[in-house]
Design a protein around this motif. Structure first.
Motif, PDB file in Angstrom:
ATOM      1  N   UNK A   1     -10.828 -21.371  11.735  1.00 43.47           N
ATOM      2  CA  UNK A   1      -9.016 -21.006  11.727  1.00 43.47           C
ATOM      3  C   UNK A   1      -9.495 -19.585  11.877  1.00 43.47           C
ATOM      4  N   UNK A   2      -8.708 -19.064  12.285  1.00 42.70           N
ATOM      5  CA  UNK A   2      -8.850 -17.137  12.874  1.00 42.70           C
ATOM      6  C   UNK A   2      -7.969 -16.275  11.812  1.00 42.70           C
ATOM      7  N   UNK A   3      -7.985 -15.942  11.802  1.00 42.37           N
ATOM      8  CA  UNK A   3      -6.969 -14.914  10.105  1.00 42.37           C
ATOM      9  C   UNK A   3      -6.486 -13.489  11.654  1.00 42.37           C
ATOM     10  N   UNK A   4      -5.131 -13.796  12.242  1.00 40.37           N
ATOM     11  CA  UNK A   4      -4.276 -12.760  12.446  1.00 40.37           C
ATOM     12  C   UNK A   4      -3.650 -11.866  11.206  1.00 40.37           C
ATOM     13  N   UNK A   5      -3.626 -10.355  11.548  1.00 39.91           N
ATOM     14  CA  UNK A   5      -2.891  -9.665  11.476  1.00 39.91           C
ATOM     15  C   UNK A   5      -2.243  -8.672  11.809  1.00 39.91           C
ATOM     16  N   UNK A   6      -0.642  -8.643  11.202  1.00 36.19           N
ATOM     17  CA  UNK A   6       0.813  -7.657  12.327  1.00 36.19           C
ATOM     18  C   UNK A   6       0.465  -6.208  11.272  1.00 36.19           C
ATOM     19  N   UNK A   7       1.626  -5.330  12.328  1.00 39.19           N
ATOM     20  CA  UNK A   7       2.894  -4.468  11.378  1.00 39.19           C
ATOM     21  C   UNK A   7       2.820  -4.581   9.931  1.00 39.19           C
ATOM     22  N   UNK A   8       2.522  -5.293   9.023  1.00 42.67           N
ATOM     23  CA  UNK A   8       2.409  -5.746   7.329  1.00 42.67           C
ATOM     24  C   UNK A   8       0.846  -4.523   6.773  1.00 42.67           C
ATOM     25  N   UNK A   9      -0.365  -4.734   7.906  1.00 44.37           N
ATOM     26  CA  UNK A   9      -1.263  -3.984   7.818  1.00 44.37           C
ATOM     27  C   UNK A   9      -1.182  -2.510   7.654  1.00 44.37           C
ATOM     28  N   UNK A  10      -0.263  -2.059   8.260  1.00 39.64           N
ATOM     29  CA  UNK A  10       0.168  -0.853   7.844  1.00 39.64           C
ATOM     30  C   UNK A  10       1.182   0.064   7.337  1.00 39.64           C
ATOM     31  N   UNK A  11       1.396  -1.069   6.403  1.00 41.51           N
ATOM     32  CA  UNK A  11       2.378  -0.614   5.496  1.00 41.51           C
ATOM     33  C   UNK A  11       2.015   0.070   4.723  1.00 41.51           C
ATOM     34  N   UNK A  12       2.604   0.798   3.566  1.00 43.87           N
ATOM     35  CA  UNK A  12       1.911   2.057   2.743  1.00 43.87           C
ATOM     36  C   UNK A  12       1.809   0.908   0.909  1.00 43.87           C
ATOM     37  N   UNK A  13       2.882   0.391   1.426  1.00 44.08           N
ATOM     38  CA  UNK A  13       2.738  -0.439  -0.019  1.00 44.08           C
ATOM     39  C   UNK A  13       2.261  -2.281  -0.049  1.00 44.08           C
ATOM     40  N   UNK A  14       1.587  -2.142   0.871  1.00 46.58           N
ATOM     41  CA  UNK A  14       1.107  -3.188   1.546  1.00 46.58           C
ATOM     42  C   UNK A  14      -0.344  -3.556   1.157  1.00 46.58           C
ATOM     43  N   UNK A  15      -0.980  -4.214  -0.343  1.00 47.36           N
ATOM     44  CA  UNK A  15      -2.096  -4.113  -0.964  1.00 47.36           C
ATOM     45  C   UNK A  15      -2.687  -5.322   0.105  1.00 47.36           C
ATOM     46  N   UNK A  16      -2.188  -6.881   0.220  1.00 43.19           N
ATOM     47  CA  UNK A  16      -2.809  -7.678   0.278  1.00 43.19           C
ATOM     48  C   UNK A  16      -3.524  -7.638   2.232  1.00 43.19           C
ATOM     49  N   UNK A  17      -2.782  -7.320   2.926  1.00 40.34           N
ATOM     50  CA  UNK A  17      -3.040  -7.243   4.285  1.00 40.34           C
ATOM     51  C   UNK A  17      -4.441  -6.428   4.742  1.00 40.34           C
ATOM     52  N   UNK A  18      -4.339  -4.885   3.772  1.00 43.13           N
ATOM     53  CA  UNK A  18      -5.341  -4.292   3.874  1.00 43.13           C
ATOM     54  C   UNK A  18      -6.097  -5.234   3.588  1.00 43.13           C
ATOM     55  N   UNK A  19      -6.390  -5.653   1.911  1.00 44.18           N
ATOM     56  CA  UNK A  19      -7.980  -6.291   1.499  1.00 44.18           C
ATOM     57  C   UNK A  19      -8.360  -7.054   2.467  1.00 44.18           C
ATOM     58  N   UNK A  20      -7.624  -8.187   3.054  1.00 43.45           N
ATOM     59  CA  UNK A  20      -7.991  -8.978   3.557  1.00 43.45           C
ATOM     60  C   UNK A  20      -8.109  -8.198   5.216  1.00 43.45           C
ATOM     61  N   UNK A  21      -7.778  -7.103   5.582  1.00 39.96           N
ATOM     62  CA  UNK A  21      -9.081  -6.934   6.783  1.00 39.96           C
ATOM     63  C   UNK A  21      -9.855  -6.372   6.216  1.00 39.96           C
ATOM     64  N   UNK A  22     -10.533  -6.212   5.685  1.00 37.20           N
ATOM     65  CA  UNK A  22     -12.115  -5.789   5.423  1.00 37.20           C
ATOM     66  C   UNK A  22     -12.881  -6.836   5.439  1.00 37.20           C
TER      67      UNK A  22
END
Length: 256
Positions: free
Chosen positions: A170-191
């Motif tokens: 599976x591929x991991x797809x990221x959307x708007x939440x990665x830009x939210x100031x209080x969203x830590x999980x998608x930011x960690x995943x993006x890295x």
């Protein structure tokens, strides 16, 4: 060059200005999109839009919130439509434990049936997951979903599960939440997602990225998602766009 892998341009929120939205997307550098149909009304519209627009494709499936409404007749209908040359995936499908319209056992049954369908038509699957990660991973493993692979759509879970998803093709797809100031999980995943397994999306009209949070989302805003992920990964915007577009084309088997 941007590939928005998950749009809902087939919903009523775009009835007033759909053509203008598509034009703005092109002006923002969005060259490809997958329109996701998820019920009896939006599935035909997804295919219609894909037919009308050269670099627009369709995914068709049944949303878990409405699992209780899916009949065998409609399942057969989805399988028949999956033969259309511009249908590139089955979904979105999965489990949604936030809403209680469809009992969990029915959601699971419908999820399994759609995985089986995808394997028959040999198309990747798009996974909707809300508060159901453990059950989704278990069902994907039990149903050998790795045979078709697919997308963990709008991934918003911990890094703990990323390896399991990758192991199942599976591929991991990221959307708007990665830009939210209080969203830590998608930011960690993006890295940490491998470059060749990363995708971007808007899920429009939902989850508009910062600074448009709370407004109607649209495909043009996928550029904001790409900008944020490029920043988090310390790569150039152009490199991020090229990589995620190549990934999407590889998954969906799209040339051009």
């Amino acid at each position: 060059m941007l590939f928005d892998t998950h749009v809902h341009l087939n919903v009523h929120q775009f009835d007033e200005d759909r053509k203008e939205v598509i034009t703005r997307a092109k002006e923002a550098g969005v060259t490809h999109m997958v329109v996701v149909g998820f019920d009896h009304e939006t599935i035909p519209k997804a295919i219609e839009l894909a037919e009308e627009n050269e670099h627009m494709y369709a995914a068709i499936g049944w949303h878990p919130v409405d699992a209780i409404d899916l009949t065998e007749k409609e399942l057969a209908w989805i399988e028949e439509l999956a033969e259309h040359p511009k249908v590139v995936a089955i979904g979105e499908m999965g489990l949604d434990y936030h809403w209680d319209k469809s009992p969990k056992d029915i959601q699971k049954e419908v999820f399994r049936k759609q995985i089986a369908l995808a394997k028959r038509v040999k198309l990747p699957i798009i996974i909707h997951n809300r508060e159901a990660t453990e059950d989704i991973i278990r069902i994907l493993e039990e149903e050998n979903a790795h045979e078709v692979g697919g997308i963990m759509h709008c991934y918003n879970d911990s890094v703990t599960y990323v390896e399991k998803c990758l192991a199942m093709n599976f591929y991991i797809s990221l959307g708007g939440p990665v830009t939210f100031k209080n969203a830590t999980l998608p930011k960690e995943v993006a890295k940490i997602v491998p470059a060749d397994k990363l995708l971007i999306e808007t899920d429009c009209p939902f989850l508009a990225p910062h600074p448009n949070r709370g407004k109607r989302n649209e495909p043009a805003y996928v550029s904001l998602v790409a900008e944020k992920i490029a920043e988090l990964r310390n790569v150039s915007y152009d490199e991020l766009c090229q990589q995620t577009t190549e990934n999407a084309k590889r998954l969906f088997q799209i040339n051009g």
